[in-house]
Structures are given as C-alpha cells and as structure tokens.
Design an enzyme around this catalytic site. Structure first.
Site, PDB file in Angstrom:
ATOM      1  N   HIS A 129       0.899  -1.264  -0.064  1.00 31.92           N
ATOM      2  CA  HIS A 129       0.016   0.139   0.045  1.00 31.92           C
ATOM      3  C   HIS A 129       1.067   1.137   0.038  1.00 31.92           C
ATOM      4  O   HIS A 129       0.301   2.394   0.650  1.00 31.92           O
ATOM      5  CB  HIS A 129      -0.933  -0.015   1.288  1.00 31.92           C
ATOM      6  CG  HIS A 129      -1.470  -1.170   1.428  1.00 31.92           C
ATOM      7  ND1 HIS A 129      -2.773  -1.671   0.650  1.00 31.92           N
ATOM      8  CD2 HIS A 129      -1.544  -2.500   2.026  1.00 31.92           C
ATOM      9  CE1 HIS A 129      -3.288  -2.654   1.201  1.00 31.92           C
ATOM     10  NE2 HIS A 129      -2.454  -3.307   2.044  1.00 31.92           N
ATOM     11  N   SER A 154      16.845  20.821 -17.390  1.00 35.93           N
ATOM     12  CA  SER A 154      15.358  21.488 -17.555  1.00 35.93           C
ATOM     13  C   SER A 154      16.081  22.803 -18.258  1.00 35.93           C
ATOM     14  O   SER A 154      17.181  23.330 -18.057  1.00 35.93           O
ATOM     15  CB  SER A 154      14.780  21.785 -16.279  1.00 35.93           C
ATOM     16  OG  SER A 154      14.177  23.144 -16.185  1.00 35.93           O
ATOM     17  N   GLU A 159      10.735   8.079 -17.334  1.00 33.21           N
ATOM     18  CA  GLU A 159       9.282   8.552 -17.642  1.00 33.21           C
ATOM     19  C   GLU A 159       8.874   8.173 -18.998  1.00 33.21           C
ATOM     20  O   GLU A 159       7.610   7.944 -19.269  1.00 33.21           O
ATOM     21  CB  GLU A 159       9.335  10.201 -17.425  1.00 33.21           C
ATOM     22  CG  GLU A 159       9.600  10.803 -16.006  1.00 33.21           C
ATOM     23  CD  GLU A 159       9.690  12.173 -15.909  1.00 33.21           C
ATOM     24  OE1 GLU A 159       9.067  12.906 -16.628  1.00 33.21           O
ATOM     25  OE2 GLU A 159      10.928  12.642 -15.502  1.00 33.21           O
TER      26      GLU A 159
END
Ligand code: ARG
Length: 460
Positions: A156, A277, A290
C-alpha cells in the site's frame, strides 16, 4: 503493377497512395527476397519451372539481396511499388526480363506476406530476446552487489517489512524471465510456414512445402491453407507479449522515478542517462524512466488495434490485415527501445544503501518480527499481534521508535519479552530471519541469485 490485365485504367493516384504498404512493409525486404529464393529453388527442385530458370531467378534474387544489404538500396527508402512484394518482383524483372515472371508460379501475395511477416517477427523476436537477457544481466549484476543492502519493503506504499535490495531487483529478473518464456513459446507458433497455401485454397502444382520450410528454418508447414493466409494470431500474441514486457518496464521505471526523488534519494542517475531543464538550472530529471513509463500507452494501444482489426474478418485474406504491420512494428521498436534504454539506465545508476537504511529508521517495520517472537514462544499470533499493536501505539504517543525500546520497556508489555534477543527490533535481524524459500534473508537471496545466474549461463 502485378495485376493490370483485367483493368482498363490504373488506380487513381490518391487511391494508389492510400493502398500502398511499401512505406512500412519494406522493412521485410530481406525476408521477402529470402522467401522468394526458397520458393524459386522449390519450383526448380519439383520441376515446376526448369532448373535453369530457377537458377537464373535465384541469382537475380541474390543480386537484389546484396543491393538491399550492402549495395545501392541499403541506405535508401524504397519507393515506386504498391508493396514490398511488387517492388522485389519489379527489380527482378529489370534484371532478368520475362523469366522473372515465373517466380510467382504457385504463390500468392497472401501466403507470401504471411511468410514474410512470420520470418521478420521470428528474427526480430530472437534479437529482442537477447536484449531482454542483457537487461536481466544488469539486474543480476546489481543484485550481486546488494545482498545485504536493506531498504523498506512496502505494501500500500507504506513501509511494511524490510527487504534486501537484491531481492527487490531480482523480482524484475523473474518478470523478464517469464516474458522471455512467453516469447519462446510464441516462437513455436510463429515458426510455421504459410507459403504454399496460395491465395487461400492451396495449389494445383506439385509444390513441396516441407522443402521450403526447411530452407527457411521453419519448424513445420501450416495444416490449413485458409488458416495459413488469414491467421494473424502470431501478431496479436506478440503484441500481447510486448504489452506485458511494457508493464514490467513501466513498473520499474516508476520505481526509478520515485527512488530518484529528493524525498527517497535511493538512487543516483549518472549524467549520461539523465536530462536537464531549460529553465531550472538545478534540475536533473529521470526523463528516460518517464518515457519508458509513458510509451506503454501506445504499446497497449497496438494490442487493442490488432485485436479489433481481426475480430470481424471473414475467412480468408482481407486487406484489413495490412494494418497489422505498423502496429506490431511500432510495438517492437518501442519496447525494444525501452529495454535498451532501461538496461543502460540500470548500468548507469548508483544505489544509495545509506539512504535506504536510513529510511527504515523508526518506521516500525520490525513490528511483525516482534509479534513473531511471541508467537514462536507459544502465544497465539492474534494475541501477539494485539500486544505489538499496543507497543506501536504507545511509541507513537510518546514519539518513540521501536528501536529505542529497552528490554525492560518491552517486558512491561509482555513477560515473555524477558527472553527477547537484543536485536529483536533490528532490520538486519528481520531480513535474516526470513529464510523461507523465496524470502528476503540474504542467504536465501544468494541462492535465488545463483539460480538466476545459472539460467543466464545455461543459454550462453
Ligand atoms: N500489402 C499486403 C499486406 O500487407 C500484402 C498483399 C496482400 N494481398 C492482396 N491481395 N492485397 O498484407
């Protein structure tokens, strides 16, 4: 054009462009030529065409093969035909003249395209399997370094019980192993020859399908010509296998993203597998992970697309089936790219045992071990669970950790704790205790690792 005879005009340019499959089926050019060589040899062997004609055709095809692999067409996008089969035949006719027209005896593009696709996917599948093996090797190599590295195991997404990092990494080894087994199993079914089925009904010539199968390395010959030209299960099945691989990669990618955050800090990606970035100078992003996670969407989509393309098709061949190729090719390209990138990223990442261990501090993840201690001493597990629940609650109320409890503190909760070992709350003792087969005890994980290494070695 392979079928002009009964037509007064050629197709409208827009229609020709619409039906054209050469832009994407040209990647099967080599397979198409090899299939044709096998077919020509069979025609000659069976006396369907003369030995001399077969030899001329074979020589012409070999010249085309050479031009595709090393010669003028090797670096060129092929154009000027409606599909790869027509393109090859047109080149053959340029080279040989009318005798080239004998190649298509006892053959249809329907059994031809099924053959090309099976050959192409079989060969690409073999290369893909080797790539998966590389990724397994990267996992195994890291696992060997981290048999004693402890981190919080979660359920969980909450800290549950400590595990060792090698155990966690090897979980992915077995996922990939099952993917490879699926691929091997699929290979048995893809490796059946459709050629000889003709357009749909078989051939009136004395063809020798076993001869062709043998030439092309197929394990057998399709039993039913209607099925042979219209079955695309092998495409659907591979699309499904690739979708499962994509799921596995995506889960690992997600963990890499998570572990690479400031909050976790469990891994550090080498600059060579990270990106920056354009606005925030401090950023180092896990774009590769990703993208691996993101690309699963299109891979699942392709599975859906081939399933839906096939579901309503009456036997036998229908041009709808031409739609299978872009889907399965893109699935292969995408998942293969993901495996390659993931393997490199694994090779270029460093795990942070210090951060992992620190994450277990004060996380109550040895609570089960404390309950197990009581249960082993005869206290019903349910009662032990209750006692330890009480300990955790008290710790939380007092802002303490399990590790900070002294023997006397524990004894206050239950007299049996008098016999508790000093390390009862330690994560190292917790993992060491989990010796059940498949468990996280370093000795047991070492056994698992040996098994994984044996599997990789057996194939090399
Ligand atoms: N381009 C077709 C395909 O990709 C192969 C030719 C099929 N035969 C036909 N009669 N259109 O499936």
């Amino acid at each position: 054009m392979l079928w002009g005879g009964r037509f007064e005009s050629g197709p409208d340019a827009a229609i020709a462009a619409f039906t054209n499959s050469l832009p994407f089926d040209q990647r099967m050019a080599v397979q198409d030529v090899r299939g044709s060589i096998a077919h020509a040899r069979m025609l000659g062997h069976q006396g369907i065409i003369s030995g001399d004609e077969a030899a001329q055709i074979e020589a012409g095809l070999r010249a085309i093969l050479h031009s595709l692999t090393e010669g003028e067409y090797s670096r060129q996008r092929l154009t000027g035909a409606e599909d790869i089969h027509s393109w090859v035949e047109a080149r053959l006719r340029e080279n040989l003249g009318p005798v080239a027209g004998k190649l298509h005896t006892a053959r249809s593009r329907n059994d031809q395209v099924a053959t090309d696709t099976r050959l192409y996917l079989r060969e690409t599948g073999d290369g893909f399997d080797a790539q998966l093996r590389e990724m397994q090797q990267a996992l195994v190599d890291h696992a060997g370094e981290h048999l004693e590295t402890i981190l919080p195991g979660t359920t969980h997404m909450q800290h549950a019980q400590p595990v060792v990092l090698a155990h966690h990494l090897l979980a992915y080894f077995w996922m990939i192993q099952r993917d490879r087994e699926r691929l091997q199993d699929w290979r048995k079914r893809v490796n059946i020859l459709p050629l000889g089925a003709g357009a749909l009904a078989g051939s009136p010539y004395p063809v020798n399908r076993a001869f062709v199968a043998n030439e092309l390395g197929f394990d057998g010959v399709g039993e039913n010509s209607l099925d042979n030209v219209s079955d695309r299960d092998f495409v659907i099945e591979l699309a499904a296998v690739l979708a499962v691989v994509a799921v596995h990669l995506s889960r690992l990618a997600e963990e890499i993203c998570l572990w690479n955050t400031r909050e976790f800090g469990f891994i550090e990606l080498d600059d060579s597998v990270a990106t920056g970035s354009s606005i925030m100078p401090q950023k180092k992003n896990p774009d590769v992970a990703e993208l691996v996670r993101g690309k699963t969407g299109r891979v699942f989509g392709h599975l859906q697309s081939v399933l839906v393309t096939m579901k309503g098709l009456p036997l036998a061949f229908n041009s709808d089936m031409q739609e299978d190729k872009e889907a399965i090719f893109d699935s292969l390209d995408t998942v293969s790219g993901c495996v390659g990138a993931m393997t490199l990223m694994l090779r270029k990442c460093r795990f942070r045992p210090d951060r992992m261990l620190r994450a277990t501090e004060g996380d109550f993840s040895t609570a089960t071990d404390i309950a197990d201690f009581l249960a082993i001493r005869g206290i019903p597990f349910r009662d032990a669970h209750e006692v330890v629940g009480h300990i955790v609650k008290t710790c939380e109320e007092q802002g303490r950790t399990l590790e900070s409890l002294s023997a006397a503190d524990l004894k206050a909760f239950h007299p049996e704790f008098e016999h508790a070992p000093a390390d009862i709350t330690s994560v190292a003792a917790s993992v060491r205790a989990r010796k059940s087969p498949g468990g996280t005890a370093p000795d047991e994980v070492r056994r698992q690792l040996t098994r994984a290494e044996e599997i990789l070695q057996a194939e090399s």
